[in-house]
Design a protein around this motif. Structure first.
Motif, PDB file in Angstrom:
ATOM      1  N   GLY A 188       0.821  -1.206   0.000  1.00 17.75           N
ATOM      2  CA  GLY A 188       0.000   0.000   0.000  1.00 17.75           C
ATOM      3  C   GLY A 188       0.854   1.255   0.000  1.00 17.75           C
ATOM      4  N   TYR A 189       1.951   1.225   0.746  1.00 20.41           N
ATOM      5  CA  TYR A 189       2.869   2.369   0.785  1.00 20.41           C
ATOM      6  C   TYR A 189       3.503   2.598  -0.585  1.00 20.41           C
ATOM      7  CZ  TYR A 189       6.915   5.222   2.062  1.00 20.41           C
ATOM      8  OH  TYR A 189       7.856   6.219   2.132  1.00 20.41           O
ATOM      9  N   ALA A 190       3.940   1.512  -1.219  1.00 18.77           N
ATOM     10  CA  ALA A 190       4.581   1.641  -2.524  1.00 18.77           C
ATOM     11  C   ALA A 190       3.602   2.155  -3.576  1.00 18.77           C
ATOM     12  CB  ALA A 190       5.157   0.290  -2.960  1.00 18.77           C
ATOM     13  N   VAL A 191       2.354   1.686  -3.512  1.00 18.13           N
ATOM     14  CA  VAL A 191       1.351   2.093  -4.510  1.00 18.13           C
ATOM     15  C   VAL A 191       0.936   3.546  -4.316  1.00 18.13           C
ATOM     16  CG1 VAL A 191      -1.023   1.719  -5.294  1.00 18.13           C
ATOM     17  CG2 VAL A 191       0.480  -0.237  -4.918  1.00 18.13           C
ATOM     18  N   THR A 192       0.702   3.934  -3.078  1.00 15.79           N
ATOM     19  CA  THR A 192       0.201   5.294  -2.825  1.00 15.79           C
ATOM     20  C   THR A 192       1.281   6.362  -2.992  1.00 15.79           C
ATOM     21  OG1 THR A 192       0.575   4.947  -0.447  1.00 15.79           O
ATOM     22  CG2 THR A 192      -1.642   4.526  -1.289  1.00 15.79           C
ATOM     23  N   THR A 193       2.493   6.058  -2.544  1.00 17.93           N
ATOM     24  CA  THR A 193       3.561   7.061  -2.654  1.00 17.93           C
ATOM     25  C   THR A 193       4.219   7.071  -4.020  1.00 17.93           C
ATOM     26  OG1 THR A 193       5.282   5.554  -1.831  1.00 17.93           O
ATOM     27  CG2 THR A 193       4.042   6.849  -0.200  1.00 17.93           C
ATOM     28  N   LYS A 194       4.142   5.908  -4.714  1.00 18.18           N
ATOM     29  CA  LYS A 194       4.778   5.751  -6.031  1.00 18.18           C
ATOM     30  C   LYS A 194       6.281   6.046  -6.003  1.00 18.18           C
ATOM     31  CE  LYS A 194       0.720   6.480  -8.945  1.00 18.18           C
ATOM     32  NZ  LYS A 194      -0.235   6.232  -7.869  1.00 18.18           N
ATOM     33  N   LYS A 195       6.907   5.790  -4.862  1.00 18.78           N
ATOM     34  CA  LYS A 195       8.351   5.966  -4.771  1.00 18.78           C
ATOM     35  C   LYS A 195       9.066   4.877  -5.573  1.00 18.78           C
ATOM     36  CE  LYS A 195       8.764   8.379  -0.338  1.00 18.78           C
ATOM     37  NZ  LYS A 195       9.381   8.370   1.023  1.00 18.78           N
ATOM     38  N   ASP A 196      10.222   5.222  -6.082  1.00 20.08           N
ATOM     39  CA  ASP A 196      11.016   4.286  -6.873  1.00 20.08           C
ATOM     40  C   ASP A 196      11.993   3.558  -5.950  1.00 20.08           C
ATOM     41  OD1 ASP A 196      12.409   2.861  -8.720  1.00 20.08           O
ATOM     42  OD2 ASP A 196      13.103   4.587  -9.890  1.00 20.08           O
ATOM     43  N   PHE A 197      11.769   2.254  -5.773  1.00 21.38           N
ATOM     44  CA  PHE A 197      12.638   1.448  -4.922  1.00 21.38           C
ATOM     45  C   PHE A 197      13.565   0.556  -5.740  1.00 21.38           C
ATOM     46  CE2 PHE A 197       9.052   2.419  -2.121  1.00 21.38           C
ATOM     47  CZ  PHE A 197       9.712   2.805  -0.961  1.00 21.38           C
ATOM     48  N   SER A 198      13.828   0.945  -6.990  1.00 18.12           N
ATOM     49  CA  SER A 198      14.682   0.131  -7.857  1.00 18.12           C
ATOM     50  C   SER A 198      16.099   0.003  -7.304  1.00 18.12           C
ATOM     51  CB  SER A 198      14.724   0.718  -9.267  1.00 18.12           C
ATOM     52  OG  SER A 198      15.211   2.053  -9.244  1.00 18.12           O
ATOM     53  N   PHE A 199      16.527   0.969  -6.480  1.00 14.41           N
ATOM     54  CA  PHE A 199      17.872   0.937  -5.918  1.00 14.41           C
ATOM     55  C   PHE A 199      18.074  -0.244  -4.969  1.00 14.41           C
ATOM     56  CE2 PHE A 199      15.292   3.362  -2.983  1.00 14.41           C
ATOM     57  CZ  PHE A 199      15.709   2.927  -1.731  1.00 14.41           C
ATOM     58  N   LEU A 200      16.979  -0.860  -4.520  1.00 14.40           N
ATOM     59  CA  LEU A 200      17.072  -1.985  -3.596  1.00 14.40           C
ATOM     60  C   LEU A 200      17.413  -3.293  -4.297  1.00 14.40           C
ATOM     61  CD1 LEU A 200      13.957  -1.380  -1.286  1.00 14.40           C
ATOM     62  CD2 LEU A 200      16.359  -0.993  -0.711  1.00 14.40           C
ATOM     63  N   LEU A 254       8.543  -4.241  -1.536  1.00 11.11           N
ATOM     64  CA  LEU A 254       8.644  -2.840  -1.968  1.00 11.11           C
ATOM     65  C   LEU A 254       9.223  -2.745  -3.378  1.00 11.11           C
ATOM     66  CD1 LEU A 254       9.995  -1.036   1.227  1.00 11.11           C
ATOM     67  CD2 LEU A 254       7.741  -0.732   0.189  1.00 11.11           C
ATOM     68  N   TRP A 255      10.289  -3.486  -3.628  1.00 10.80           N
ATOM     69  CA  TRP A 255      10.981  -3.422  -4.912  1.00 10.80           C
ATOM     70  C   TRP A 255      10.081  -3.911  -6.048  1.00 10.80           C
ATOM     71  CZ3 TRP A 255      12.501  -7.341  -8.339  1.00 10.80           C
ATOM     72  CH2 TRP A 255      13.343  -6.926  -9.383  1.00 10.80           C
ATOM     73  N   GLU A 256       9.441  -5.070  -5.861  1.00  9.12           N
ATOM     74  CA  GLU A 256       8.616  -5.641  -6.933  1.00  9.12           C
ATOM     75  C   GLU A 256       7.403  -4.767  -7.219  1.00  9.12           C
ATOM     76  OE1 GLU A 256       7.857  -7.607 -10.010  1.00  9.12           O
ATOM     77  OE2 GLU A 256       9.429  -8.498  -8.767  1.00  9.12           O
ATOM     78  N   THR A 257       6.765  -4.259  -6.177  1.00  9.67           N
ATOM     79  CA  THR A 257       5.616  -3.374  -6.378  1.00  9.67           C
ATOM     80  C   THR A 257       6.039  -2.107  -7.104  1.00  9.67           C
ATOM     81  OG1 THR A 257       4.662  -4.192  -4.290  1.00  9.67           O
ATOM     82  CG2 THR A 257       3.683  -2.223  -5.237  1.00  9.67           C
ATOM     83  N   SER A 258       7.191  -1.579  -6.727  1.00 17.30           N
ATOM     84  CA  SER A 258       7.725  -0.397  -7.406  1.00 17.30           C
ATOM     85  C   SER A 258       8.035  -0.684  -8.861  1.00 17.30           C
ATOM     86  CB  SER A 258       8.989   0.085  -6.682  1.00 17.30           C
ATOM     87  OG  SER A 258       9.600   1.147  -7.385  1.00 17.30           O
ATOM     88  N   GLN A 259       8.567  -1.882  -9.137  1.00 18.53           N
ATOM     89  CA  GLN A 259       8.862  -2.274 -10.519  1.00 18.53           C
ATOM     90  C   GLN A 259       7.606  -2.269 -11.374  1.00 18.53           C
ATOM     91  OE1 GLN A 259      12.256  -1.875 -10.893  1.00 18.53           O
ATOM     92  NE2 GLN A 259      12.307  -3.778 -12.045  1.00 18.53           N
ATOM     93  N   ILE A 260       6.517  -2.764 -10.811  1.00 22.70           N
ATOM     94  CA  ILE A 260       5.244  -2.801 -11.549  1.00 22.70           C
ATOM     95  C   ILE A 260       4.744  -1.382 -11.818  1.00 22.70           C
ATOM     96  CG2 ILE A 260       2.836  -3.545 -11.475  1.00 22.70           C
ATOM     97  CD1 ILE A 260       3.734  -5.835  -9.630  1.00 22.70           C
TER      98      ILE A 260
END
Length: 224
Positions: free
Chosen positions: A125-137, A180-186
């Protein structure tokens, strides 16, 4: 003017594609979790023995390879259910062992289940709502999983309970990062295949649950 309209059309198409991948991923993930839970229940009801580390690893990596090979075809869906169903079958004997070994075994399982659900929903939910890029992980998670996996094998082979607990703690952090990373990737278009996205999130949830259960049993387990 025309170029602006074209850019807007591209952005709209990209957003629609991303939403479709996210929706399909969560739908398939829900179905595989239910299917895996059902196969785990069957395994427990039939009192099936655990297949052992070697057969489990061969079956897991074999079905994972098959799913990856078929990810762009309709057979990829069958492979996903074969993989998650197999993981459920291996989970059943583990749950039975906890329930039989601890007087509060059922409570431990339910607590781990609730904790896993809360962590997944909170992080996704955090990754979807904030739309932050966690690709660095990505790199850190990959290396961390490899190290933790090898350490977990060593702990199992040489009966090192303290190391096993450390590995479980590490997996909780790594699987949280993977969610976090996979949700951000999507969300950001880095993952366009909902079958592989589902596998990644399922594996994260599966390992997160087992790691939480292991730590809960060590901390609050009441041995019979």
């Amino acid at each position: 003017m025309a170029s602006n309209q074209y850019a807007v059309a591209q952005q709209t198409a990209g957003a629609l594609a991303t939403n479709k991948v996210l929706r399909n991923t969560y739908l398939l993930l829900s179905m595989t979790l239910l299917f895996s839970g059902a196969t785990a229940g069957v395994s427990m009801a039939m009192n099936l023995p655990h297949p052992g580390m070697i057969l489990t690893l061969v079956g897991y990596f074999g079905l994972l390879f098959l799913t990856n090979a078929l990810r762009n075809s309709i057979w990829g869906l069958a492979a996903v259910f074969a993989l998650t169903g197999f993981m459920g079958l291996t989970l059943g004997p583990i749950l039975s062992q906890y329930i039989q070994a601890f007087a509060n075994g059922s409570q431990l399982v339910l607590t781990a289940f609730g904790g896993t659900g809360a962590i997944f929903l909170g992080l996704s939910g955090y990754a979807v709502t904030t739309k932050k890029d966690f690709s660095f992980l990505g790199g850190f998670i990959f290396v961390g999983i490899m190290v933790a996996f090898l350490a977990g094998l060593a702990a199992a082979l040489f009966s090192m309970p303290v190391l096993s607990l450390v590995v479980s703690g590490a997996f909780i952090l790594l699987m949280s990062g993977l969610i976090l990373w996979e949700t951000s990737q999507i969300i950001h278009g880095g993952e366009t295949n909902y079958i592989m996205a589902t596998v990644s999130l399922f594996v994260a949830i599966f390992n997160l649950f087992l790691s939480l259960l292991h730590i809960l049993a060590a901390v609050a387990g009441q041995e019979r």
